[in-house]
Every structure is written in structure tokens, then in C-alpha cells.
Design a protein around this motif. Structure first.
Motif, short mmCIF file in Angstrom:
data_model
loop_
_atom_site.label_atom_id
_atom_site.label_comp_id
_atom_site.label_asym_id
_atom_site.label_seq_id
_atom_site.Cartn_x
_atom_site.Cartn_y
_atom_site.Cartn_z
N PHE A 56 0.58 -1.34 -0.32
CA PHE A 56 -0.36 -0.39 -0.25
C PHE A 56 1.28 0.43 0.14
CE2 PHE A 56 -4.07 -2.67 2.05
CZ PHE A 56 -4.11 -2.86 1.26
N ARG A 60 0.17 3.94 -3.17
CA ARG A 60 -0.05 5.33 -2.90
C ARG A 60 1.27 6.67 -3.04
NH1 ARG A 60 -0.93 4.53 2.65
NH2 ARG A 60 -2.63 4.70 2.84
N VAL A 87 -4.08 9.13 -1.69
CA VAL A 87 -4.66 8.22 -1.98
C VAL A 87 -4.85 7.02 -0.83
CG1 VAL A 87 -4.15 6.32 -3.44
CG2 VAL A 87 -3.73 8.27 -4.87
N ASP A 88 -5.80 6.67 -0.61
CA ASP A 88 -6.30 5.52 0.26
C ASP A 88 -6.84 3.87 -0.06
OD1 ASP A 88 -5.92 7.64 2.99
OD2 ASP A 88 -7.38 8.23 1.86
N PHE A 89 -6.19 3.50 0.49
CA PHE A 89 -6.85 1.73 0.87
C PHE A 89 -7.47 0.84 1.21
CE2 PHE A 89 -2.92 2.56 -1.25
CZ PHE A 89 -2.64 2.19 -1.85
N ILE A 100 -9.89 1.27 -3.90
CA ILE A 100 -8.92 2.73 -3.77
C ILE A 100 -9.50 3.75 -3.94
CG2 ILE A 100 -6.98 3.64 -4.41
CD1 ILE A 100 -6.07 0.61 -6.15
N SER A 102 -9.66 7.87 -4.56
CA SER A 102 -8.23 9.29 -4.90
C SER A 102 -9.03 10.61 -4.46
CB SER A 102 -7.34 8.86 -5.57
OG SER A 102 -8.62 9.44 -6.92
N CYS A 120 -6.01 6.74 -9.30
CA CYS A 120 -6.59 5.75 -8.91
C CYS A 120 -6.24 4.90 -9.81
CB CYS A 120 -8.43 5.67 -8.86
SG CYS A 120 -8.91 4.53 -8.11
N ALA A 123 -2.48 3.42 -8.90
CA ALA A 123 -2.04 3.19 -7.54
C ALA A 123 -2.49 1.88 -7.64
CB ALA A 123 -3.13 3.72 -6.33
#
Length: 167
Positions: A56, A60, A87-89, A100, A102, A120, A123
Motif C-alpha cells: 500500500f 500510494r 490515495v487511500d486503500f 482504492i 483518490s 487511482c 495505484a
């Protein structure tokens, strides 16, 4: 000749839109996408014992870098001075996938949807790259804009196609 596509001129040729007369406003966009994978691959990522390390963290950084390079990748995009990229997961073991999301923001004369989509997408590509040796059957899916704020069209939010409810 009426022109409904702003990136096509009266002669039907592709061109970069002139945004110089637009007033700068705060622009924001969120996008999402998914990487579907085997339960084993997802477990390795969640447990932090993937042989390539923190998947991750690398994805990211790749997504953030990609948002900043969007105008180099997409021919008619304007180079933008982004003020925020995130950017998160979220692991979704019940669906054997990673979600994902963004987020991009700036004060400017054009929107940031393409930057959010690019963040996105890259990633997701990076997750695939880091895991392909153990799971070459992964699938990237559902990449879309969730929301955009600012500009002439104001606020727009995607609806869930299954229920019609806002995402």
C-alpha cells in the motif's frame, strides 16, 4: 456547427481548451477503483508479509506521483498546480479485493477529475505490479469518478447504478 465536446474545435480537430478567461475556484475530485485478487494474496497484503514489503505504501506514492504527471500522460490535460493529493486503500476480504480511493484538490481554472482518475489507476496498476508474481489473475475494475466540486457545473456526485442512491 454546435460543438458539444470542448476538446474539439469547429473544424473537428483536437485541441487544448483555453481556460484563461475562467475565474480560479476551488476544485476537488474523488475517484475509486478496485483490484480483485485471490484471498491468499489479499491476506499477505493485510498481514504485511508480502515478499515485496508494504504494498500500500508503494502504491500510494505511485498514485500521488501519477496525479502530478497527468498532463504528461493525457494529451489535452492542462498542467495543474495541485494543492492536495491523497490515495487511500481499504481491504475488502469479503469480496477478495482492495478498494482504492483518490482525492485531488486545487484552486484553479479547470477541474481535477483526470488527476483523481490517474492517481487511482496508477495505484491499482502498482498493486498489480507488486503482486503479479503470486497472482497474475488479478483484475482491475470499477475505476470511476465519485464526486467533483467546483467550476461552472458545480457539485456532481455519482450514483450507485444498482440502487440509484448516492455513493
Amino acid at each position: 456547427m454546435s460543438n458539444e465536446f470542448s476538446h474539439v474545435n469547429a473544424a473537428g480537430e483536437a485541441n487544448m481548451v483555453d481556460v484563461s478567461s475562467k475565474q480560479p475556484t476551488v476544485r476537488e475530485a474523488r475517484a475509486e477503483g478496485y483490484v480483485r485478487m485471490s484471498a491468499t494474496t489479499l491476506a499477505k497484503i493485510i498481514e504485511g508479509n508480502h515478499h515485496k514489503g508494504d504494498v500500500f505504501a508503494v502504491a500510494r506514492i505511485a498514485g500521488i506521483q501519477a496525479a502530478k504527471q497527468t498532463s504528461s500522460l493525457i494529451p489535452l490535460c492542462h498542467p495543474l498546480m495541485l494543492s492536495k493529493v491523497a490515495v487511500d486503500f481499504a481491504a475488502e476480504p469479503e469480496h477478495n479485493r482492495v478498494r482504492i480511493e483518490s482525492y485531488c484538490k486545487l484552486t484553479g481554472q479547470t477541474g481535477v477529475e483526470m488527476e483523481a482518475l490517474t492517481a487511482c489507476s496508477v495505484a491499482a496498476l502498482t498493486l498489480f505490479d507488486m503482486c503479479k508474481a503470486v497472482d497474475p489473475a488479478m483484475v482491475l475494475e470499477g475505476i470511476r469518478v465519485l464526486e467533483k466540486v467546483g467550476g461552472k457545473t458545480g457539485h456532481w456526485q455519482a450514483t450507485d447504478s444498482a440502487s440509484g442512491a448516492a455513493s
